[in-house]
Design an enzyme around this catalytic site. Structure first.
Site, mmCIF file in Angstrom:
data_model
loop_
_atom_site.group_PDB
_atom_site.id
_atom_site.type_symbol
_atom_site.label_atom_id
_atom_site.label_comp_id
_atom_site.label_asym_id
_atom_site.label_seq_id
_atom_site.Cartn_x
_atom_site.Cartn_y
_atom_site.Cartn_z
ATOM 1 N N GLU B 280 -39.509 13.094 -3.947
ATOM 2 C CA GLU B 280 -40.321 12.948 -5.152
ATOM 3 C C GLU B 280 -40.312 11.493 -5.630
ATOM 4 O O GLU B 280 -41.339 10.962 -6.068
ATOM 5 C CB GLU B 280 -39.782 13.883 -6.249
ATOM 6 C CG GLU B 280 -40.814 14.254 -7.291
ATOM 7 C CD GLU B 280 -40.357 15.461 -8.123
ATOM 8 O OE1 GLU B 280 -40.446 16.583 -7.607
ATOM 9 O OE2 GLU B 280 -39.908 15.269 -9.253
ATOM 10 N N GLU B 283 -42.571 9.648 -3.438
ATOM 11 C CA GLU B 283 -43.961 10.000 -3.754
ATOM 12 C C GLU B 283 -44.436 9.239 -4.988
ATOM 13 O O GLU B 283 -45.555 8.713 -5.017
ATOM 14 C CB GLU B 283 -44.074 11.508 -3.987
ATOM 15 C CG GLU B 283 -45.508 11.984 -4.136
ATOM 16 C CD GLU B 283 -45.601 13.463 -4.500
ATOM 17 O OE1 GLU B 283 -44.570 14.146 -4.520
ATOM 18 O OE2 GLU B 283 -46.733 13.909 -4.768
ATOM 19 N N CYS B 307 -40.319 21.115 -9.954
ATOM 20 C CA CYS B 307 -39.114 21.898 -9.637
ATOM 21 C C CYS B 307 -39.099 23.259 -10.315
ATOM 22 O O CYS B 307 -38.404 24.148 -9.889
ATOM 23 C CB CYS B 307 -37.862 21.164 -10.079
ATOM 24 S SG CYS B 307 -37.790 19.499 -9.483
ATOM 25 N N SER B 327 -46.410 16.749 -8.481
ATOM 26 C CA SER B 327 -45.787 16.307 -7.239
ATOM 27 C C SER B 327 -45.984 17.410 -6.193
ATOM 28 O O SER B 327 -45.905 18.590 -6.502
ATOM 29 C CB SER B 327 -44.303 16.073 -7.476
ATOM 30 O OG SER B 327 -43.625 16.072 -6.250
ATOM 31 N N LYS B 366 -38.122 32.087 -9.998
ATOM 32 C CA LYS B 366 -37.822 31.745 -8.602
ATOM 33 C C LYS B 366 -38.078 32.931 -7.676
ATOM 34 O O LYS B 366 -38.373 32.761 -6.506
ATOM 35 C CB LYS B 366 -36.366 31.304 -8.472
ATOM 36 C CG LYS B 366 -36.058 29.979 -9.137
ATOM 37 C CD LYS B 366 -36.409 28.802 -8.249
ATOM 38 C CE LYS B 366 -36.113 27.479 -8.942
ATOM 39 N NZ LYS B 366 -36.841 26.366 -8.341
ATOM 40 N N GLU B 369 -41.598 32.644 -6.990
ATOM 41 C CA GLU B 369 -41.848 31.481 -6.137
ATOM 42 C C GLU B 369 -41.524 31.791 -4.680
ATOM 43 O O GLU B 369 -42.290 31.439 -3.770
ATOM 44 C CB GLU B 369 -41.011 30.288 -6.625
ATOM 45 C CG GLU B 369 -41.314 28.998 -5.875
ATOM 46 C CD GLU B 369 -40.349 27.881 -6.224
ATOM 47 O OE1 GLU B 369 -39.174 28.170 -6.484
ATOM 48 O OE2 GLU B 369 -40.773 26.718 -6.234
ATOM 49 N N GLU B 374 -47.464 30.438 0.181
ATOM 50 C CA GLU B 374 -47.305 29.055 0.681
ATOM 51 C C GLU B 374 -45.898 28.809 1.208
ATOM 52 O O GLU B 374 -45.655 27.838 1.926
ATOM 53 C CB GLU B 374 -47.566 28.038 -0.433
ATOM 54 C CG GLU B 374 -48.964 28.073 -1.044
ATOM 55 C CD GLU B 374 -49.021 29.010 -2.247
ATOM 56 O OE1 GLU B 374 -47.969 29.322 -2.811
ATOM 57 O OE2 GLU B 374 -50.122 29.440 -2.590
ATOM 58 N N CYS B 523 -32.946 24.401 -16.836
ATOM 59 C CA CYS B 523 -32.482 25.570 -16.083
ATOM 60 C C CYS B 523 -31.278 26.230 -16.741
ATOM 61 O O CYS B 523 -31.059 27.428 -16.579
ATOM 62 C CB CYS B 523 -32.093 25.169 -14.673
ATOM 63 S SG CYS B 523 -33.437 24.399 -13.790
#
Lengths: 45, 593
Positions: B280, B283, B307, B327, B366, B369, B374, B523
């Site tokens: 990141e 990037e 994230c 990102s 999560k 996710e 993907e 988190c």
């Protein structure tokens, strides 16, 4: 049995009168209490 | 100051203090249900009613501000009867299958019933008449209306903390229910699966979807090699479910417990957090170079971190025009999953189809996710099962492990090494701090100019934080950044994310890099963390995260020896072709309701 349940519901109406959030809830038990108060025998038998 | 008496004890409080807060000051316990420290007053459950001398009705302690001369009594016969009735009525519409309930012994209604409503029930059981439904559509959590008491904590959470309002109150009176847009399944609405409502639900109406049995099956399958990764914020909160106070670090004990549970390899998400920083950070620098030097108008700035899967789904739903600003890096969990079935399997000579990858996360989003189409870069489902901190605590209890007396163990290798920069991913501002530590050093060859590497302006619990870092003394490659001021912003809780997005949309913000975490505190306040949660608990967890960072030998991601090794052996360099195949992803636009 029916008589004790009626007593419980009357107690609930008392609680609602003082604990409900709005005026509608506070007064909705009044009619019920009035009937039970004046015509208890007719309801039970 | 306002003077009043509660149970004949005098107390003086600031104007605006509620009767409930004043009573707590005197250590007088008034039971509550709909009240939550993080949320606005609702006053709808009526469990906290108290008697005020001279008043016509009882008053709700959580909603009533103190006034001078009040004479409050919290334990009169009227109060006791009212509370008993309230709880009995709630129970008459609540499916009380407590022994089978996931929230058994962790349920606020259950403990109130234990105090006020034991013995025979007074009122008729109405559960069967209600035709309650259970929504299992989301991979992250379940919504069971038969256990809902309509306290509306979840509704207030979704609106005030997360600015989503995926759930709201529908219908009136006996038909009232917590519902979504057009009563659609939760998987089809704007819900981000952040799990903040799950954290605040007082009963078992909102609970995470558990995958504990599947994980046990994998562990006991002799053909399977089960690897487990643990997120940064788990190690500082797991203790709360196992008898410790909030803010206790239990990293070594947790690793030991995971080994005793039978996982073949206990590894660390912090390793891929460090890797995320490399990808990141690079990037960001590439984007800045293209925008500033090449004058490429198509480059999207500010760049947003990626994230937090709750935040990703939020922007996909609400600000899809800014998806190019995200990102492209996967979250550390998914980077780990992709590497576990490629790099790790190769190194350990394993058949990737026999590798089961489990992650322990402070998060319910999560789970969603890991289910995204993907996230199959390795050719398999990169992360097979996601467990929350709470589920891990359940597994440890199931296994009969005496957690408090465990010795400390270290993570296994490979992919178990981490730095302090990886650990602070667990707190709001942590990704930013870790990125700055590394990016500044790449550009200037020197450490960030903050004492002891602690970049204090990006820390703390403010909803939106801003900071400016002046870049001076650049190396030859990065001369174009000489004297530039890197403007960064950090938000946690989606209501704050929305504030930043609003500014960005109006063109009022000139940030280069923005870190956003979906949950309050980052988190550490995630939807999978131990219940209860409040500002005080989150502050203690944050302290623990930063002390964990201070205790690490290495505190900069680019110094992680395994990160250096994986670039040498496998990935090449940051943002290489292999990196892009395994560690980067794309996003989709979603509906707005």
């Amino acid at each position: 049995m029916k008589s004790t349940y009626l007593t419980e519901l009357t107690k609930l109406a008392d609680s609602m009168k003082i604990a409900a959030k709005c005026g509608l809830g506070q007064s909705v038990g009044n009619a019920f209490k009035s009937i039970v108060g004046n015509f208890r025998e007719e309801i039970i038998y | 100051m306002i003077n009043l008496t509660i149970n004949n004890q005098s107390v003086s409080v600031e104007p605006g203090t509620t009767v409930l807060a004043a009573a707590r000051k005197l250590n007088i316990n008034i039971p509550t249900l709909c009240n939550h420290d993080d949320l606005c007053v609702a006053g709808n459950c009526r469990v906290c009613v108290v008697e005020q001398t001279g008043a016509r009705t009882l008053i709700a302690a959580c909603a009533m501000p103190c006034s001078d001369g009040m004479d409050i009594h919290t334990n009169t016969l009227k109060v006791r009867n009212a509370r008993k009735h309230v709880i009995e009525l709630l129970l008459s519409e609540h499916r009380s299958d407590c022994t089978k309930c996931y929230k058994n012994q962790n349920c606020e209604l259950q403990s109130l019933a234990n105090e006020f409503a034991f013995g025979d029930t007074i009122f008729l059981d109405l559960v069967e008449d209600h035709n309650y439904s259970i929504d299992r559509s989301s991979p992250s959590f379940m919504k069971d209306d038969s256990k809902c008491i309509r306290c509306q904590r979840c509704v207030r959470t979704c609106d005030q903390l997360q600015y989503i309002s995926a759930i709201a109150v529908a219908n009136k009176g006996a038909h009232q229910k917590i519902s979504s847009f057009h009563n659609k399944p939760m998987s089809h609405v704007v819900c981000t699966n952040c799990g903040q409502c799950v954290n605040r639900c007082p009963t078992g109406a909102l609970v995470e979807k558990t995958y504990i049995d599947q994980v046990w099956d994998a562990i006991y399958d002799p053909e399977k090699h089960v690897v487990v990764q643990t997120a940064p914020a788990v190690r500082i909160a797991l203790g709360e479910d196992l008898g410790y106070d909030p803010g206790e670090r239990v990293t070594g004990k947790m690793v030991n417990a995971l080994k005793q549970l039978g996982f073949d390899s206990v590894l660390d998400t912090d390793f891929t957090a460090d890797l995320t920083i490399m990808e990141e950070g690079t990037e960001l620098l590439v984007r800045l170079k293209k925008a500033l030097v090449d004058g490429d108008k198509k480059i999207s700035l500010p760049m947003f971190t990626s994230c937090s899967p709750g935040w990703i789904k939020f922007i996909e739903h609400k600000y899809p025009e800014f998806l190019p600003n995200l990102s492209t890096c996967k979250s550390p969990q998914q980077m780990f999953g992709a590497l576990a079935k490629t790099f790790y399997a190769q190194k350990r000579n394993l058949d990737p189809s026999k590798v089961v990858s489990v992650s322990i996360m402070p998060c319910t989003a999560k789970k969603f996710e890991a289910d995204r189409p993907e996230m199959r870069a390795s050719g398999y489902k990169d992360v097979d099962y996601v467990l929350t901190t709470r589920e891990l605590a359940v597994m440890i209890k199931q296994a009969g492990i005496d957690f408090k007396n465990l010795s400390d163990e270290n993570y296994d290798s490979i992919m178990g090494d981490s730095t302090g920069a990886g650990v602070i991913f667990g707190a709001t501002g942590g990704v930013m701090e870790a990125a700055l530590r590394t990016a500044y050093e790449i550009v200037t060859g020197r450490e960030v100019p903050f004492k002891n590497l602690n970049i204090t302006p990006v820390r703390g619990m403010d909803g939106v934080k801003e900071a400016t870092v002046k870049i001076e003394g650049c190396t030859e490659d990065w001369k174009f950044l000489e004297g530039a001021e890197l403007k960064v912003a950090i938000a946690h809780g989606l209501v704050n994310a929305n504030k930043i997005m609003d500014m960005v949309r109006k063109g009022e913000a000139n940030y280069h890099f923005v870190e956003i975490m979906a949950c309050p505190g980052g988190c550490l306040g995630g939807g999978g963390q131990p219940i209860p949660t409040n500002a005080e608990i989150r502050k203690n967890r944050m302290k623990a995260i930063y002390s964990e960072d201070e205790h690490m030998v290495l505190r900069k991601s680019h110094l992680n020896p395994e990160v250096i090794a994986i670039y040498k052996d496998f990935l090449g360099k940051p943002n290489s072709k292999v990196s892009h195949e395994l560690l980067h992803t794309h996003y989709v636009e979603r509906d707005h309701f």
